[in-house]
Motif scaffolding. Sequence first.
Motif, short mmCIF file in Angstrom:
data_model
loop_
_atom_site.label_atom_id
_atom_site.label_comp_id
_atom_site.label_asym_id
_atom_site.label_seq_id
_atom_site.Cartn_x
_atom_site.Cartn_y
_atom_site.Cartn_z
N MET A 49 -96.04 -21.85 -53.30
CA MET A 49 -95.73 -20.53 -52.75
C MET A 49 -96.08 -20.44 -51.26
O MET A 49 -97.13 -20.93 -50.83
CB MET A 49 -96.47 -19.44 -53.52
CG MET A 49 -96.02 -18.03 -53.19
SD MET A 49 -94.26 -17.78 -53.50
CE MET A 49 -94.22 -17.99 -55.28
N SER A 83 -97.57 -11.23 -56.10
CA SER A 83 -96.45 -12.08 -55.69
C SER A 83 -95.62 -12.54 -56.89
O SER A 83 -95.52 -13.73 -57.18
CB SER A 83 -96.96 -13.29 -54.89
OG SER A 83 -95.91 -13.92 -54.19
N ALA A 106 -94.60 -10.79 -49.54
CA ALA A 106 -94.98 -10.76 -50.96
C ALA A 106 -96.42 -11.22 -51.15
O ALA A 106 -96.81 -12.30 -50.72
CB ALA A 106 -94.04 -11.64 -51.79
N GLY A 107 -97.22 -10.36 -51.78
CA GLY A 107 -98.61 -10.68 -52.05
C GLY A 107 -99.56 -10.28 -50.94
O GLY A 107 -100.77 -10.36 -51.11
N ARG A 149 -96.06 -21.14 -58.90
CA ARG A 149 -96.91 -20.62 -57.83
C ARG A 149 -97.43 -21.70 -56.88
O ARG A 149 -97.81 -21.39 -55.75
CB ARG A 149 -98.11 -19.89 -58.44
CG ARG A 149 -97.77 -18.56 -59.08
CD ARG A 149 -99.02 -17.78 -59.44
NE ARG A 149 -98.70 -16.50 -60.05
CZ ARG A 149 -98.31 -15.42 -59.38
NH1 ARG A 149 -98.19 -15.47 -58.06
NH2 ARG A 149 -98.03 -14.30 -60.01
N ASP A 196 -97.73 -11.70 -43.75
CA ASP A 196 -96.80 -12.15 -44.77
C ASP A 196 -96.26 -10.93 -45.52
O ASP A 196 -96.73 -9.80 -45.32
CB ASP A 196 -97.55 -13.10 -45.72
CG ASP A 196 -96.68 -13.60 -46.84
OD1 ASP A 196 -95.54 -14.02 -46.57
OD2 ASP A 196 -97.13 -13.58 -48.00
N GLY A 251 -102.62 -11.46 -53.90
CA GLY A 251 -101.47 -12.33 -53.81
C GLY A 251 -101.36 -13.47 -54.79
O GLY A 251 -101.85 -13.42 -55.92
N ASN A 252 -100.73 -14.52 -54.31
CA ASN A 252 -100.33 -15.65 -55.15
C ASN A 252 -101.49 -16.38 -55.79
O ASN A 252 -101.42 -16.79 -56.95
CB ASN A 252 -99.51 -16.62 -54.29
CG ASN A 252 -99.01 -17.80 -55.08
OD1 ASN A 252 -98.20 -17.66 -55.98
ND2 ASN A 252 -99.50 -18.99 -54.76
N ASP A 303 -101.47 -14.65 -48.18
CA ASP A 303 -102.12 -14.85 -49.48
C ASP A 303 -101.94 -16.25 -50.03
O ASP A 303 -102.48 -16.56 -51.09
CB ASP A 303 -101.55 -13.85 -50.49
CG ASP A 303 -100.06 -14.06 -50.72
OD1 ASP A 303 -99.68 -14.48 -51.82
OD2 ASP A 303 -99.27 -13.82 -49.79
N SER A 327 -91.94 -14.41 -43.41
CA SER A 327 -91.86 -14.57 -44.85
C SER A 327 -91.29 -15.92 -45.24
O SER A 327 -90.57 -16.55 -44.46
CB SER A 327 -90.99 -13.46 -45.45
OG SER A 327 -90.83 -13.61 -46.84
N ASP A 369 -95.59 -6.20 -53.25
CA ASP A 369 -95.55 -7.07 -54.43
C ASP A 369 -96.91 -7.66 -54.78
O ASP A 369 -97.15 -8.86 -54.64
CB ASP A 369 -94.51 -8.18 -54.22
CG ASP A 369 -94.27 -9.04 -55.45
OD1 ASP A 369 -94.79 -8.70 -56.53
OD2 ASP A 369 -93.58 -10.07 -55.31
#
Length: 269
Positions: free
Chosen positions: A48, A20, A12-13, A45, A10, A208-209, A186, A125, A17
Amino acid sequence: MKRIEAVILDWAGTTVDFGSFAPTQIFIEAFKSVFDIEITLAQARIPMGLGKWQHIEALGKLPEVDAVWNAKFGRSMTREDIDKIYAAFMPLQIAKVVDFAAPIAGVTDTIAALRQQNIKIGSCSGYPRVVMEKLVPAAQALGYQPDYWVASDDLLAGGRPGPWMALQNVIALGIGSVSACVKVDDAVPGVEEGRNAGMWSVGLSISGNEFGKTWETYQSMSDEEIGSLKQQASEKLFAAGAHYVIDTLADLPSVIDCINERLVKGERP
């Protein structure tokens, strides 16, 4: 297959980032700017990992958001409402995503270590292609470049938690068996994506998230605070079907070693 041939990551996270934050904050801003509806970071969130249109749809179905929506408009959120929020979300996300393109600590070293084992690096993603076209070169300039990437709106079949983006990586990278692949994410839909694709699925409990803190906040937290949030995140990721849950991507090589031992014994995901 006796060894892992590819990891599918993945974004983001997971690789960039930490916490996330790029997508979550933009959802809050979009809801506020279009309909003057305030949602919380915790609410933003919850879905997500889904594609962003589907994420907005899921937010509108949250009981607390639906109640506010009905109180304000006398009805639940419609497709037209989702389209309007999405139209506001996209320019904000495109502009903001490059600010969150730096690789998370340990990512570049981990990628280098995996490549030394001839492991290919795939990725997918919840971001649509127009966002990924900004994020990918920004991340590359900062040191992270997978061998392949696919966006949430690239495939007619759809996105997470379905298996299609993960399987597109298998096709593009020329991997002979899904059991030779590890999906790392995440968020719950991404863990489910890996399982639905027949892969080993690994969740990330801190970066992550589900943990949901900035790198700076994480660094200032007590061991007790970290342990509590990490346990909550781990429980959610295991409940989603993760075979393993680790703190960050930096811990992945040891998991690869464990999975390789299981593959030699004839085990499969």
